[in-house]
Write an enzyme that holds these catalytic residues in place. Structure first.
Site, PDB file in Angstrom:
ATOM      1  NE  ARG A  55      -3.234   0.275   3.098  1.00 11.31           N
ATOM      2  CZ  ARG A  55      -4.497   0.627   3.291  1.00 11.31           C
ATOM      3  NH1 ARG A  55      -5.313   0.184   2.258  1.00 11.31           N
ATOM      4  NH2 ARG A  55      -5.066   1.630   3.962  1.00 11.31           N
ATOM      5  NE  ARG A  66      -3.375  15.009  -8.718  1.00 13.34           N
ATOM      6  CZ  ARG A  66      -4.734  14.643  -9.809  1.00 13.34           C
ATOM      7  NH1 ARG A  66      -4.147  13.920 -10.671  1.00 13.34           N
ATOM      8  NH2 ARG A  66      -5.414  14.276  -9.191  1.00 13.34           N
ATOM      9  CG  HIS A  69      -1.409  15.187 -14.257  1.00 13.77           C
ATOM     10  ND1 HIS A  69      -2.148  14.758 -13.309  1.00 13.77           N
ATOM     11  CD2 HIS A  69      -1.445  14.376 -15.331  1.00 13.77           C
ATOM     12  CE1 HIS A  69      -3.320  13.521 -13.549  1.00 13.77           C
ATOM     13  NE2 HIS A  69      -2.467  13.274 -14.930  1.00 13.77           N
ATOM     14  CB  SER A  97       8.740  -1.150   8.842  1.00 13.09           C
ATOM     15  OG  SER A  97       8.894  -1.775   7.323  1.00 13.09           O
ATOM     16  CB  SER A 157      -4.265   2.538   7.615  1.00  6.97           C
ATOM     17  OG  SER A 157      -5.155   1.263   7.178  1.00  6.97           O
ATOM     18  CD  GLU A 160      -0.554   1.115   4.333  1.00  9.44           C
ATOM     19  OE1 GLU A 160      -2.084   1.816   4.032  1.00  9.44           O
ATOM     20  OE2 GLU A 160       0.368   0.912   4.597  1.00  9.44           O
ATOM     21  CG  ASP A 168      -2.571  14.804  -4.057  1.00  2.94           C
ATOM     22  OD1 ASP A 168      -2.147  14.054  -4.800  1.00  2.94           O
ATOM     23  OD2 ASP A 168      -3.651  14.081  -3.172  1.00  2.94           O
TER      24      ASP A 168
HETATM   25  O1  LIG Z   1       1.044  -3.216   2.361  1.00  2.00           O
HETATM   26  C1  LIG Z   1       1.230  -3.030   3.236  1.00  2.00           C
HETATM   27  C2  LIG Z   1       0.479  -3.443   4.357  1.00  2.00           C
HETATM   28  O2  LIG Z   1      -1.021  -3.346   4.017  1.00  2.00           O
HETATM   29  C3  LIG Z   1       0.829  -1.883   5.690  1.00  2.00           C
HETATM   30  O3  LIG Z   1      -0.538  -1.054   5.661  1.00  2.00           O
HETATM   31  C4  LIG Z   1       2.532  -2.090   3.332  1.00  2.00           C
HETATM   32  O4  LIG Z   1       2.652  -1.162   2.602  1.00  2.00           O
HETATM   33  C5  LIG Z   1       4.245  -3.046   2.702  1.00  2.00           C
HETATM   34  O5  LIG Z   1       3.653  -4.065   3.317  1.00  2.00           O
HETATM   35  C6  LIG Z   1       4.953  -2.594   2.758  1.00  2.00           C
HETATM   36  O6  LIG Z   1       5.739  -2.480   4.023  1.00  2.00           O
HETATM   37  P1  LIG Z   1       6.627  -0.623   4.359  1.00  2.00           P
HETATM   38  O7  LIG Z   1       7.608  -0.889   3.718  1.00  2.00           O
HETATM   39  O8  LIG Z   1       7.165  -0.955   6.179  1.00  2.00           O
HETATM   40  O9  LIG Z   1       5.808   0.277   4.292  1.00  2.00           O
END
Ligand SMILES: O=C([C@H](O)CO)[C@H](O)[C@H](O)COP(=O)(O)O
Length: 193
Positions: A55, A66, A69, A97, A157, A160, A168
């Site tokens: 994610r 963006r 763009h 992480s 979450s 992300e 943005d």
């Molecule tokens: O997809 C992920 C997971 O759903 C956490 O919410 C993480 O983004 C993915 O595991 C990558 O980890 P990180 O490099 O620690 O962001």
């Protein structure tokens, strides 16, 4: 956790909106100079490469579009058309992480060739943070943080969501400086969709 019969979606939305607003306040306290430096580096880079897993990577893909763009040259690491990174280029990485191995490896490669690495992470003492040129601390929960002190949302979450919002904000700041109108940007949007 106990099973509950109902949990209104509006309550969930309020929780998330409040967490997002608190995070923006904390970001302003922690990072104003790093955020400005990141925008300057993005503006100067010959090409911008974006990199993230899961994610975090999906969130950065929104930023990549963006920046495209705006007329910047942007590549998503892992796509077959992505070329080699070079000295005048920039790697923008998001990793809650800061330990995801493929990302640390790629960031090392970028540093080794002399590129700039901008990292968004919750973990300022992580291997990724340690090798970054510009470090933006995102005061959100990391995916394995179960303490619920920074966020009650699942896993990473909040991080992300912050990556999308910061991306943005980078875009908006660059756009306002660019002198381009929305009509100038629009012809660059995909016409094969
Ligand atoms: O997809 C992920 C997971 O759903 C956490 O919410 C993480 O983004 C993915 O595991 C990558 O980890 P990180 O490099 O620690 O962001």
């Amino acid at each position: 956790m106990a099973v509950v019969n109902t949990f209104p979606v509006l309550d969930a939305l309020n929780i998330i909106a409040r967490e997002d607003a608190t995070l923006v306040d904390a970001l302003a306290d922690l990072n104003p100079l790093s955020l400005e430096r990141a925008v300057d580096e993005l503006r100067q880079a010959k090409s911008i490469f974006v990199l993230g897993a899961g994610r975090s990577g999906l969130a950065l893909r929104m930023t990549a579009m963006r920046l495209m763009h705006l007329g910047l040259t942007v590549h998503i690491v892992g796509e077959v058309t992505t070329p080699a990174i070079g000295r005048e280029d920039l790697l923008l990485v998001a990793s809650g992480s800061g330990t995801t191995e493929a990302l640390v490896r790629s960031a090392r490669t970028a540093i080794d060739v002399g590129a700039t690495v901008i990292t968004l992470t919750t973990a300022t003492k992580s291997p990724l943070a340690n090798i970054s040129s510009v470090l933006i601390e995102v005061p959100a929960a990391e995916k394995l943080d179960r303490a619920a002190t920074k966020s009650v949302q699942y896993a990473g979450s909040l991080f992300e969501q912050a990556v999308v919002t910061i991306g943005d904000a980078f875009f908006h700041s660059l756009w306002m400086r660019s002198g381009q109108s929305a009509d100038d940007l629009w012809p660059r949007h995909a016409n094969l969709e």
